[in-house]
Motif scaffolding. Structure first.
Motif, PDB file in Angstrom:
ATOM      1  N   SER A 196       0.826  -1.211   0.000  1.00 51.06           N
ATOM      2  CA  SER A 196       0.000   0.000   0.000  1.00 51.06           C
ATOM      3  C   SER A 196       0.858   1.258   0.000  1.00 51.06           C
ATOM      4  O   SER A 196       0.549   2.240  -0.686  1.00 51.06           O
ATOM      5  CB  SER A 196      -0.931   0.003   1.218  1.00 51.06           C
ATOM      6  N   THR A 197       1.955   1.224   0.763  1.00 51.71           N
ATOM      7  CA  THR A 197       2.861   2.373   0.804  1.00 51.71           C
ATOM      8  C   THR A 197       3.497   2.617  -0.560  1.00 51.71           C
ATOM      9  O   THR A 197       3.559   3.755  -1.046  1.00 51.71           O
ATOM     10  CB  THR A 197       3.967   2.142   1.853  1.00 51.71           C
ATOM     11  N   ALA A 198       3.963   1.536  -1.201  1.00 50.91           N
ATOM     12  CA  ALA A 198       4.586   1.653  -2.522  1.00 50.91           C
ATOM     13  C   ALA A 198       3.574   2.125  -3.559  1.00 50.91           C
ATOM     14  O   ALA A 198       3.892   2.950  -4.428  1.00 50.91           O
ATOM     15  CB  ALA A 198       5.182   0.309  -2.935  1.00 50.91           C
ATOM     16  N   PHE A 199       2.354   1.625  -3.471  1.00 53.49           N
ATOM     17  CA  PHE A 199       1.311   2.003  -4.430  1.00 53.49           C
ATOM     18  C   PHE A 199       0.970   3.484  -4.298  1.00 53.49           C
ATOM     19  O   PHE A 199       0.817   4.191  -5.302  1.00 53.49           O
ATOM     20  CB  PHE A 199       0.060   1.149  -4.201  1.00 53.49           C
ATOM     21  N   LYS A 200       0.874   3.963  -3.074  1.00 57.90           N
ATOM     22  CA  LYS A 200       0.506   5.362  -2.843  1.00 57.90           C
ATOM     23  C   LYS A 200       1.569   6.316  -3.366  1.00 57.90           C
ATOM     24  O   LYS A 200       1.265   7.424  -3.814  1.00 57.90           O
ATOM     25  CB  LYS A 200       0.269   5.596  -1.351  1.00 57.90           C
ATOM     26  N   ARG A 201       2.834   5.898  -3.344  1.00 56.50           N
ATOM     27  CA  ARG A 201       3.909   6.739  -3.877  1.00 56.50           C
ATOM     28  C   ARG A 201       3.738   6.981  -5.367  1.00 56.50           C
ATOM     29  O   ARG A 201       4.098   8.037  -5.883  1.00 56.50           O
ATOM     30  CB  ARG A 201       5.263   6.073  -3.618  1.00 56.50           C
ATOM     31  N   TYR A 206       0.603   6.401  -7.199  1.00 57.90           N
ATOM     32  CA  TYR A 206      -0.735   6.846  -7.607  1.00 57.90           C
ATOM     33  C   TYR A 206      -1.381   7.852  -6.650  1.00 57.90           C
ATOM     34  O   TYR A 206      -2.519   8.256  -6.862  1.00 57.90           O
ATOM     35  CB  TYR A 206      -1.648   5.627  -7.771  1.00 57.90           C
ATOM     36  N   GLN A 207      -0.659   8.243  -5.603  1.00 61.18           N
ATOM     37  CA  GLN A 207      -1.147   9.255  -4.657  1.00 61.18           C
ATOM     38  C   GLN A 207      -2.465   8.872  -3.982  1.00 61.18           C
ATOM     39  O   GLN A 207      -3.221   9.728  -3.524  1.00 61.18           O
ATOM     40  CB  GLN A 207      -1.308  10.630  -5.336  1.00 61.18           C
ATOM     41  N   SER A 208      -2.772   7.598  -3.944  1.00 60.79           N
ATOM     42  CA  SER A 208      -3.931   7.114  -3.193  1.00 60.79           C
ATOM     43  C   SER A 208      -3.679   5.665  -2.823  1.00 60.79           C
ATOM     44  O   SER A 208      -2.924   4.965  -3.512  1.00 60.79           O
ATOM     45  CB  SER A 208      -5.221   7.239  -4.010  1.00 60.79           C
ATOM     46  N   CYS A 209      -4.299   5.213  -1.755  1.00 59.46           N
ATOM     47  CA  CYS A 209      -4.120   3.824  -1.346  1.00 59.46           C
ATOM     48  C   CYS A 209      -4.873   2.915  -2.321  1.00 59.46           C
ATOM     49  O   CYS A 209      -5.772   3.371  -3.037  1.00 59.46           O
ATOM     50  CB  CYS A 209      -4.605   3.621   0.085  1.00 59.46           C
ATOM     51  N   PRO A 210      -4.539   1.624  -2.374  1.00 55.94           N
ATOM     52  CA  PRO A 210      -5.176   0.717  -3.340  1.00 55.94           C
ATOM     53  C   PRO A 210      -6.698   0.680  -3.256  1.00 55.94           C
ATOM     54  O   PRO A 210      -7.381   0.687  -4.287  1.00 55.94           O
ATOM     55  CB  PRO A 210      -4.562  -0.642  -2.986  1.00 55.94           C
ATOM     56  N   SER A 211      -7.244   0.640  -2.046  1.00 51.73           N
ATOM     57  CA  SER A 211      -8.704   0.557  -1.908  1.00 51.73           C
ATOM     58  C   SER A 211      -9.382   1.817  -2.442  1.00 51.73           C
ATOM     59  O   SER A 211     -10.431   1.739  -3.099  1.00 51.73           O
ATOM     60  CB  SER A 211      -9.084   0.329  -0.443  1.00 51.73           C
ATOM     61  N   GLN A 212      -8.785   2.982  -2.190  1.00 57.81           N
ATOM     62  CA  GLN A 212      -9.359   4.227  -2.691  1.00 57.81           C
ATOM     63  C   GLN A 212      -9.232   4.310  -4.208  1.00 57.81           C
ATOM     64  O   GLN A 212     -10.139   4.791  -4.897  1.00 57.81           O
ATOM     65  CB  GLN A 212      -8.659   5.427  -2.046  1.00 57.81           C
ATOM     66  N   PHE A 213      -8.108   3.823  -4.744  1.00 56.08           N
ATOM     67  CA  PHE A 213      -7.904   3.802  -6.190  1.00 56.08           C
ATOM     68  C   PHE A 213      -8.993   2.964  -6.858  1.00 56.08           C
ATOM     69  O   PHE A 213      -9.571   3.370  -7.866  1.00 56.08           O
ATOM     70  CB  PHE A 213      -6.526   3.220  -6.505  1.00 56.08           C
ATOM     71  N   ARG A 214      -9.280   1.794  -6.283  1.00 57.26           N
ATOM     72  CA  ARG A 214     -10.317   0.917  -6.842  1.00 57.26           C
ATOM     73  C   ARG A 214     -11.685   1.587  -6.772  1.00 57.26           C
ATOM     74  O   ARG A 214     -12.456   1.537  -7.734  1.00 57.26           O
ATOM     75  CB  ARG A 214     -10.327  -0.410  -6.091  1.00 57.26           C
ATOM     76  N   GLN A 215     -11.979   2.231  -5.652  1.00 57.24           N
ATOM     77  CA  GLN A 215     -13.272   2.889  -5.505  1.00 57.24           C
ATOM     78  C   GLN A 215     -13.417   4.040  -6.487  1.00 57.24           C
ATOM     79  O   GLN A 215     -14.480   4.233  -7.094  1.00 57.24           O
ATOM     80  CB  GLN A 215     -13.439   3.396  -4.068  1.00 57.24           C
TER      81      GLN A 215
END
Length: 228
Positions: A199-204, A206-215
């Motif tokens: 989640s930390t790597a993803f947010k770096r 896409y500037q959002s956590c994975p769950s928020q990105f999916r939503q």
């Protein structure tokens, strides 16, 4: 007469797929009238673009998600031109060097450094879910870590593991958009056994956590369907 290009970049952002299809067809015909071979196509897309598979079915050689790193775009261009040059050479056709972008020459397409990065990228792209050790990777490629990181910086502007992290996050974003896998499962699919680190790597990126990105993707898709 201006020579027709060997590579055409199509920006698909905010463009209807049918318009892309028509533009690609028209450009192909126009180029074929000026030269004896068909140009290659590279598409620029948004990460949430819904027609990725159809692009390949349409004959697009590759795509890159926006926003992108300039050096990664140049690498993908070089990769496409390298494959095209090899194919055309087998057909007894050698492209004149002035048709290639300024940073690409026939010699650079067969440069040992480029071949090394091609081999590395091919291997890593097929092993995104596996644990990668740099020393083991270098042994497999017959090189050393300093040289490998040097060529990655030269071609892509980042180290091998920085590049790998970006590719893993792109794959994760695709899975978040197109699969029903949960966050832990997706993390494992891209080589992360710890979902918090994932989640930390993803947010770096896409500037959002994975769950928020999916939503956000689901909300965007639903809004698009309502408009249609």
């Amino acid at each position: 007469m201006i020579d027709a290009p060997e590579l055409i970049i199509i920006d698909t952002v905010n463009t209807v797929f049918e318009h892309i299809k028509c533009a690609k067809h028209a450009l192909t015909i126009q180029c074929q009238q000026q030269q004896s071979f068909t140009p290659e196509f590279l598409a620029i897309i948004e990460s949430k673009y819904p027609h990725k598979k159809q692009l390949f079915d349409l004959g697009i050689a590759d795509y890159i998600s926006s926003p992108f790193i300039d050096k990664e775009l140049r690498y993908r261009m070089t990769h496409i031109l390298s494959a095209s040059l090899k194919k055309n050479s087998e057909q007894q056709f050698i492209a004149p060097s002035h048709d290639l972008p300024n940073h690409v020459t026939p010699s650079s397409l067969t440069d040992k450094r480029f071949l090394l990065i091609e081999k590395c990228v091919s291997y890593l792209s097929e092993t995104l879910s596996e644990e990668i050790k740099l020393d083991a990777l270098c042994r497999k490629l017959g090189t050393n870590r300093n040289k490998l990181n040097q060529v990655f910086r030269e071609y892509l502007g980042m180290t091998v593991f920085e590049w790998l992290r970006v590719q893993r996050m792109k794959k994760a974003a695709e899975l978040l958009e197109t699969s029903s896998l949960n966050i832990v499962q997706i993390a494992e699919q891209v080589g992360y056994m710890d979902s918090n680190n994932f989640s930390t790597a993803f947010k770096r990126i896409y500037q959002s956590c994975p769950s928020q990105f999916r939503q956000n993707y689901r909300n965007s898709t639903n809004n698009h369907l309502k408009i249609e």
